[in-house]
Scaffold this active site. Structure first.
Site, PDB file in Angstrom:
ATOM      1  N   SER A   1      14.591 -21.967  37.887  1.00 35.19           N
ATOM      2  CA  SER A   1      14.891 -20.534  37.804  1.00 35.19           C
ATOM      3  C   SER A   1      15.893 -20.099  38.865  1.00 35.19           C
ATOM      4  CB  SER A   1      13.597 -19.718  37.930  1.00 35.19           C
ATOM      5  OG  SER A   1      12.907 -20.076  39.108  1.00 35.19           O
TER       6      SER A   1
ATOM      7  N   ASN B   1       2.759 -18.415  43.919  1.00 35.36           N
ATOM      8  CA  ASN B   1       2.269 -17.344  43.045  1.00 35.36           C
ATOM      9  C   ASN B   1       2.155 -16.014  43.782  1.00 35.36           C
ATOM     10  OD1 ASN B   1       2.131 -19.468  41.321  1.00 35.36           O
ATOM     11  ND2 ASN B   1      -0.100 -19.506  41.114  1.00 35.36           N
TER      12      ASN B   1
ATOM     13  N   THR C   1      20.614  22.459  16.075  1.00 35.27           N
ATOM     14  CA  THR C   1      19.396  21.741  15.695  1.00 35.27           C
ATOM     15  C   THR C   1      19.767  21.046  14.396  1.00 35.27           C
ATOM     16  OG1 THR C   1      18.475  23.535  14.378  1.00 35.27           O
ATOM     17  CG2 THR C   1      17.860  23.514  16.699  1.00 35.27           C
ATOM     18  N   HIS C   2      19.252  19.869  14.178  1.00 38.08           N
ATOM     19  CA  HIS C   2      19.634  19.062  13.005  1.00 38.08           C
ATOM     20  C   HIS C   2      21.143  18.834  12.949  1.00 38.08           C
ATOM     21  CE1 HIS C   2      15.572  20.096  11.411  1.00 38.08           C
ATOM     22  NE2 HIS C   2      15.837  21.247  12.003  1.00 38.08           N
TER      23      HIS C   2
ATOM     24  N   SER D   1      43.322   1.445  21.190  1.00 38.40           N
ATOM     25  CA  SER D   1      43.198   0.513  20.065  1.00 38.40           C
ATOM     26  C   SER D   1      44.374  -0.456  20.104  1.00 38.40           C
ATOM     27  CB  SER D   1      43.207   1.299  18.755  1.00 38.40           C
ATOM     28  OG  SER D   1      43.637   0.479  17.687  1.00 38.40           O
TER      29      SER D   1
ATOM     30  N   LYS E   1      45.208   6.040  19.187  1.00 42.65           N
ATOM     31  CA  LYS E   1      43.773   6.133  19.448  1.00 42.65           C
ATOM     32  C   LYS E   1      43.425   6.242  20.924  1.00 42.65           C
ATOM     33  CE  LYS E   1      40.625   5.901  17.025  1.00 42.65           C
ATOM     34  NZ  LYS E   1      39.987   4.831  16.245  1.00 42.65           N
TER      35      LYS E   1
ATOM     36  N   ASN F   1      39.648   6.127  22.461  1.00 43.75           N
ATOM     37  CA  ASN F   1      38.252   6.024  22.029  1.00 43.75           C
ATOM     38  C   ASN F   1      37.282   6.253  23.190  1.00 43.75           C
ATOM     39  OD1 ASN F   1      39.163   5.279  19.443  1.00 43.75           O
ATOM     40  ND2 ASN F   1      39.372   3.157  20.114  1.00 43.75           N
TER      41      ASN F   1
ATOM     42  N   GLU G   1      30.191   5.082  24.120  1.00 41.62           N
ATOM     43  CA  GLU G   1      29.660   4.175  23.098  1.00 41.62           C
ATOM     44  C   GLU G   1      28.894   3.025  23.756  1.00 41.62           C
ATOM     45  OE1 GLU G   1      32.803   3.156  20.247  1.00 41.62           O
ATOM     46  OE2 GLU G   1      33.661   5.098  20.735  1.00 41.62           O
TER      47      GLU G   1
ATOM     48  N   TYR H   1      -1.996 -16.830  37.163  1.00 36.22           N
ATOM     49  CA  TYR H   1      -0.567 -17.087  36.982  1.00 36.22           C
ATOM     50  C   TYR H   1      -0.330 -18.071  35.841  1.00 36.22           C
ATOM     51  CZ  TYR H   1       4.244 -18.491  37.725  1.00 36.22           C
ATOM     52  OH  TYR H   1       5.569 -18.745  37.522  1.00 36.22           O
TER      53      TYR H   1
ATOM     54  N   GLN I   1       7.517 -16.354  34.715  1.00 36.22           N
ATOM     55  CA  GLN I   1       8.874 -16.523  35.244  1.00 36.22           C
ATOM     56  C   GLN I   1       9.889 -15.806  34.335  1.00 36.22           C
ATOM     57  OE1 GLN I   1      10.151 -20.237  37.235  1.00 36.22           O
ATOM     58  NE2 GLN I   1      11.358 -20.588  35.394  1.00 36.22           N
TER      59      GLN I   1
ATOM     60  N   LYS J   1      11.926 -12.267  35.017  1.00 31.46           N
ATOM     61  CA  LYS J   1      13.058 -11.988  35.909  1.00 31.46           C
ATOM     62  C   LYS J   1      14.359 -11.663  35.211  1.00 31.46           C
ATOM     63  CE  LYS J   1      10.831 -14.433  39.448  1.00 31.46           C
ATOM     64  NZ  LYS J   1       9.748 -14.688  38.449  1.00 31.46           N
TER      65      LYS J   1
HETATM   66  N1  ARG Z   1       9.787 -19.401  39.793  1.00 35.56           N
HETATM   67  C1  ARG Z   1       8.425 -19.099  39.614  1.00 35.56           C
HETATM   68  C2  ARG Z   1       8.252 -17.745  38.963  1.00 35.56           C
HETATM   69  O1  ARG Z   1       9.132 -16.982  39.029  1.00 35.56           O
HETATM   70  C3  ARG Z   1       7.731 -19.091  40.939  1.00 35.56           C
HETATM   71  C4  ARG Z   1       6.254 -19.299  40.860  1.00 35.56           C
HETATM   72  C5  ARG Z   1       5.968 -20.674  40.508  1.00 35.56           C
HETATM   73  N2  ARG Z   1       4.569 -20.903  40.531  1.00 35.56           N
HETATM   74  C6  ARG Z   1       4.016 -21.994  39.958  1.00 35.56           C
HETATM   75  N3  ARG Z   1       2.739 -22.075  40.018  1.00 35.56           N
HETATM   76  N4  ARG Z   1       4.725 -22.896  39.356  1.00 35.56           N
HETATM   77  O2  ARG Z   1       7.257 -17.438  38.325  1.00 35.56           O
END
Ligand code: ARG
Length: 460
Positions: free
Chosen positions: A24, A111, A156-157, A279, A285, A287, A292, A319, A324, A327
């Site tokens: 990650s 965790n 309205t509408h 454009s 144009k 825009n 948008e 956990y 993960q 994120k």
């Molecule tokens: N990269 C992991 C996450 O964002 C970190 C936690 C990992 N924990 C584990 N027990 N493998 O969730």
């Protein structure tokens, strides 16, 4: 040596595909700063619990501070072996301070670490978003100040309904965004509960005083009181993503209004060149792409919320690696929205209203309600007045004239007591001026609201 945080019990290394799937770092590097801040505090707790010496504590803090500087300068270099940001920081710490780095993770799990990092990150993000929303409110307020009494059709509408002022329209969105600020503030309260010290799931047995940790990490005001919940709770991410999604919906609504108002058919506003694009084929144009994109990007903000809720749904305690997946939606929403809010504020600050076009779009039929109100003032029950004015509107349509040009005899046909004074109704400024209830569009009321918002926006 390998800096993998686990592996002792493994005979063969992780498959290449699995590494790519599992790692990650490519997105959670954004947690570097908060991860290090959490580790510095954790090192302090280890010393207090006599798990490391004063000198070891000092070495860890020095090393972590150096990494913090590298991160800030952009010189922090990742390695292929870095599974995630937590691994990367520990690896770098080992390079900088040697074997004492191996003690940092005592009593801690990734965790509780990642849950802490995410909370810190979200608290800061909510603060940044709040400021960006406030700036947008400032841009809307500046337009409202200029257009307290600028008449325009209210819809309205998407059908012409009653006259309003452009200032009133601007402040409607200021109100909307104020609720978003309130929601961010409220969500932040729940982010301020500290998971650190919860271990992997069951708590820690190292005598760490968790309460003291909250004193060192200013952003937290309480410790999480159930370790299972502490490491598996991502409600705070969901709440922030909801705030983002709703702000996105609001941006999308204002964008839609402005796309319509900016069209040649309406011509109520002219978006600046800086926030429009051209454009490749049609030279004429211009825009409203800024608007948008604001409307379009709200889709991602909604999607990211749904993604996270779907990930969390059905997860067993505590956990799970599924988490993960919180994120990327989080970072994407924050980055998308932050830029979107800046664009929205600047596009609104630089747009020009066109009061002539707004006024030209007002038509007498929009005063039909005022006419009914006038009959009510002459003691006609409203429901009857509504019917009588409806007949006048139909009559005007039949004769191909506006209500204002309908002869008095027609008015007297629906209500014999009427005289020439009824024509005073046909004045759009009079109409809005009469809407002087609290929150109404009367310029006087709008001016009061403008003054109230000016204080709020200036105070931040
Ligand atoms: N990269 C992991 C996450 O964002 C970190 C936690 C990992 N924990 C584990 N027990 N493998 O969730």
């Amino acid at each position: 040596m390998s800096h993998q945080l686990w592996g002792g019990r493994f005979e063969t290394p992780t498959a290449v595909e699995m590494r790519r799937f599992n790692d990650s770092f490519q997105f959670d590097y954004r947690l570097a700063e908060v991860d290090i801040a959490g580790s510095i505090v954790w090192a302090g707790a280890l010393e207090r619990a006599h798990l490391i010496s004063e000198a070891e504590h000092h070495a860890l803090v020095q090393g972590l501070t150096m990494i913090q500087r590298e991160v800030a300068e952009g010189s922090f270099a990742s390695q292929h072996s870095d599974e995630d940001i937590h691994t990367a920081v520990e690896r770098r710490l080992h390079e900088l301070v040697g074997p004492v780095a191996l003690k940092l993770h005592t009593g801690r799990s990734r965790n509780d670490q990642v849950a802490t990092d995410c909370r810190l990150y979200c608290i800061e993000a909510a603060r940044t978003l709040d400021k960006a929303v406030l700036r947008l409110q400032g841009a809307l307020l500046a337009q409202a100040e200029k257009h307290v009494a600028t008449l325009m059709p209210g819809y309205t509408h998407l059908q012409r309904a009653q006259p309003i002022t452009f200032g009133h329209w601007c402040l409607a969105y200021v109100e909307m965004f104020e609720r978003d600020r309130g929601r961010l503030e409220d969500a932040t309260k729940r982010m301020r509960t500290l998971p650190l010290g919860s271990g992997a799931l069951a708590g820690n047995s190292m005598g760490i005083e968790r309460e003291v940790l909250t004193e060192s990490l200013d952003e937290f005001d309480a410790v999480a009181t159930n370790s299972l919940d502490a490491v598996s709770d991502r409600d705070f991410v969901a709440e922030l993503l909801f705030c983002c999604a709703l702000i996105g919906v609001h941006l999308s609504r204002i964008a839609e209004d402005l796309i319509i108002y900016n069209s040649a058919e309406f011509g109520f506003v002219i978006l600046s060149d800086e926030y429009s694009t051209g454009s490749s084929l049609m030279p004429q144009k211009k825009n409203p792409d800024s608007m948008e994109l604001l409307r379009g990007k709200s889709g991602r903000l909604l999607g990211n919320l749904v993604t996270l809720l779907t990930v969390l749904k059905g997860l067993p305690l505590a956990y799970n690696k599924d988490m993960q997946e919180d994120k990327e939606p989080l970072f994407d929403s924050l980055e998308t929205l932050h830029l979107g809010l800046r664009v929205a504020a600047a596009a609104i600050a630089t747009l020009r209203a066109n009061p002539e076009r707004m006024a030209a779009a007002l038509d007498d039929a929009m005063l039909a309600t005022d006419l009914a109100d006038e009959l009510v003032r002459r003691r006609v029950p409203f429901r009857e007045a509504h019917g009588k004015v409806g007949r006048l509107v139909r009559r005007a349509e039949e004769l191909g004239v506006t209500l204002r040009d309908l002869p008095l005899s027609e008015y007297q046909a629906v209500h014999p007591d009427l005289d020439e004074t009824i024509y005073t109704v046909f004045d759009f400024l009079r109409s809005v001026t009469h809407k002087d209830s609290t929150g109404g569009t009367a310029p006087q009321r709008v001016a009061e609201q403008v003054a109230r918002w000016r204080k709020i926006v200036d105070e931040g």
